[in-house]
Write a protein that holds these residues in place. Structure first.
Motif, mmCIF file in Angstrom:
data_model
loop_
_atom_site.group_PDB
_atom_site.id
_atom_site.type_symbol
_atom_site.label_atom_id
_atom_site.label_comp_id
_atom_site.label_asym_id
_atom_site.label_seq_id
_atom_site.Cartn_x
_atom_site.Cartn_y
_atom_site.Cartn_z
ATOM 1 N N LEU A 97 0.798 -1.335 0.247
ATOM 2 C CA LEU A 97 0.045 0.027 -0.103
ATOM 3 C C LEU A 97 1.002 1.282 0.001
ATOM 4 C CD1 LEU A 97 -2.986 0.885 0.010
ATOM 5 C CD2 LEU A 97 -3.168 0.735 2.602
ATOM 6 N N TRP A 98 1.976 1.264 0.869
ATOM 7 C CA TRP A 98 2.838 2.249 0.853
ATOM 8 C C TRP A 98 3.483 2.649 -0.481
ATOM 9 C CZ3 TRP A 98 3.422 6.212 3.970
ATOM 10 C CH2 TRP A 98 5.080 7.276 3.715
ATOM 11 N N LEU A 99 4.068 1.672 -1.165
ATOM 12 C CA LEU A 99 4.753 1.753 -2.303
ATOM 13 C C LEU A 99 3.819 2.279 -3.384
ATOM 14 C CD1 LEU A 99 7.111 -1.414 -2.350
ATOM 15 C CD2 LEU A 99 7.822 1.366 -1.911
ATOM 16 N N LEU A 100 2.540 1.678 -3.353
ATOM 17 C CA LEU A 100 1.824 2.007 -4.434
ATOM 18 C C LEU A 100 1.147 3.484 -4.301
ATOM 19 C CD1 LEU A 100 -0.317 -1.318 -5.061
ATOM 20 C CD2 LEU A 100 1.447 -0.192 -6.718
ATOM 21 N N ARG A 101 1.095 3.986 -2.982
ATOM 22 C CA ARG A 101 0.428 5.152 -2.775
ATOM 23 C C ARG A 101 1.588 6.472 -2.758
ATOM 24 N NH1 ARG A 101 -3.182 4.665 2.509
ATOM 25 N NH2 ARG A 101 -3.480 7.087 1.867
ATOM 26 N N HIS A 102 2.739 5.857 -2.433
ATOM 27 C CA HIS A 102 3.655 7.073 -2.294
ATOM 28 C C HIS A 102 4.803 7.020 -3.127
ATOM 29 C CE1 HIS A 102 1.720 8.809 1.365
ATOM 30 N NE2 HIS A 102 1.559 7.122 1.695
ATOM 31 N N THR A 103 4.934 6.150 -4.272
ATOM 32 C CA THR A 103 6.053 6.075 -4.871
ATOM 33 C C THR A 103 5.540 5.821 -6.569
ATOM 34 O OG1 THR A 103 6.681 3.692 -5.249
ATOM 35 C CG2 THR A 103 7.313 4.845 -3.463
ATOM 36 N N ARG A 104 6.248 5.880 -7.584
ATOM 37 C CA ARG A 104 5.841 5.621 -8.816
ATOM 38 C C ARG A 104 6.610 4.349 -9.559
ATOM 39 N NH1 ARG A 104 5.975 11.851 -10.921
ATOM 40 N NH2 ARG A 104 4.295 12.748 -9.731
ATOM 41 N N LEU A 105 7.325 3.475 -8.591
ATOM 42 C CA LEU A 105 7.882 2.164 -9.018
ATOM 43 C C LEU A 105 6.942 1.421 -9.565
ATOM 44 C CD1 LEU A 105 9.308 1.247 -5.517
ATOM 45 C CD2 LEU A 105 10.462 2.361 -7.286
#
Length: 364
Positions: free
Chosen positions: A299-307
């Motif tokens: 959830l963090w990576l999808l919400r706060h990064t554009r990886l």
């Protein structure tokens, strides 16, 4: 769980000493503290006596009210910069008596959760760049207070490094997971440390040549004593709630790497069956805690990064992206792309006045 799910929120995250410091900072700025504390449901007298950690929601409300009252979006830098070594408790003593900068970073990586469970430090090597990274993994969604929180943590960490070494050496840099704010010149107070804005994750980078810098108060015997005391606090936390200890260890794992049940038991200095039995007594299981850690990271990576989705899957230890999509549907009821589209507009905007928290694409 719907696509609007939030990161897990621990009831008690932040030591009250930091709220007391913030109150003192407000007083120095001639700000009336009573209404600021009241906005967070706090009372000045109770805050001065109660040693229980503050909840995430209480701390968020306090921070937002304090920034509004002062008009300083960089208030976190002020707070962290004024943090005295004693405020870090045993961690500060262990850092001051360490032999070298490398040992100071190991103290942070090992014992940070004793003082602050909202962010877990982990050491990683970047052999190609001849650097060691102290990577900060955010374990809570600070919303409007995110920039303030990161400012405070990093400023306090750098000041502790400065106290241990007698200076901030050239050879340190910070990867900052937010875009440069209009007031980015405020970070120059930590020169010669360089800040790279728009980075994928928070990280303190130390070049190999500075890791061996000696600490002014190096004392192997005192350091060993301080570390034993920190270990005792870690064990006390585990005894009060083993599931909380396991959850913290899972949050601190490097990207793409999660321990097995046997490996986790060894980290907790228990046998696998004892670990399962004690978790069951708390109404939890290792697999459930592992799923929660992966959910929070996803959830963090999808919400706060554009990886790319493929890299997000890899950081969860899932090499097959189609399997990742199935897992995401089970967790959140939607695909990774759907979740990112639904939440990016609302959650990736910065909350501090003039502080844009837009993440950048990962660079290679």
């Amino acid at each position: 769980m719907s696509a609007t799910a939030r990161l897990p929120e621990t009831d008690a995250l932040v030591h009250p000493v930091y709220a007391r410091m913030l109150r003192r900072l407000l007083e120095q700025a001639s700000v009336e503290t009573v209404p600021v504390l009241a906005a967070a449901g706090l009372d000045a007298q109770a805050l001065g006596q109660d040693e229980r950690p503050l909840s995430l929601e209480t701390t968020r409300r306090l921070v937002v009210a304090a920034m509004a009252a002062t008009g300083r979006p960089w208030l976190g830098l002020d707070l962290g910069g004024q943090t005295q070594v004693s405020m870090h408790g045993l961690i500060g003593y262990a850092a001051l008596t360490a032999s070298s900068l490398g040992d100071v970073l190991r103290v942070f990586a090992r014992y940070s959760t004793v003082r602050n469970e909202a962010l877990v430090w982990a050491l990683e090597d970047d052999a190609g760049a001849e650097q060691t990274l102290l990577v900060g993994r955010e374990c809570a969604d600070w919303g409007p207070a995110r920039g303030f929180y990161l400012d405070t943590v990093v400023a306090a960490t750098l000041r502790l490094v400065e106290a241990a070494l007698g200076e901030l050496p050239d050879g340190l840099s910070v990867d900052w997971p937010l875009a440069a704010p209009p007031w980015s010149t405020q970070y120059q107070r930590f020169a010669p440390v360089r800040f790279r804005f728009g980075a994928p994750v928070l990280a303190l980078r130390a070049e190999a040549r500075v890791l061996t810098m000696a600490c002014l108060g190096a004392d192997p015997r005192a350091h060993a004593t301080a570390c034993r005391a920190c270990e005792a606090e870690l064990r006390a936390l585990a005894e009060r709630s083993l599931s909380r200890r396991v959850a913290g260890l899972l949050r601190s794992q490097p990207a793409g790497s999660y321990p097995s049940l046997t490996e986790m038991a060894a980290l907790c200095e228990l046998g696998p069956r004892t670990l399962m039995r004690r978790l069951a007594a708390e109404g939890r299981s290792f697999q459930a805690l592992l799923d929660e850690a992966r959910q929070a990271r996803a959830l963090w990576l999808l919400r706060h990064t554009r990886l790319p989705v493929e890299e997000v899957a890899a950081q969860l230890g899932l090499a097959d992206t189609s399997n990742f999509s199935r897992v995401m549907r089970r967790w959140f009821g939607c695909t990774p792309g759907d979740l990112r589209r639904q939440t990016s507009a609302a959650t990736d905007e910065a909350a501090q006045p003039g502080y844009t928290a837009t993440p950048s694409s990962r660079t290679t």
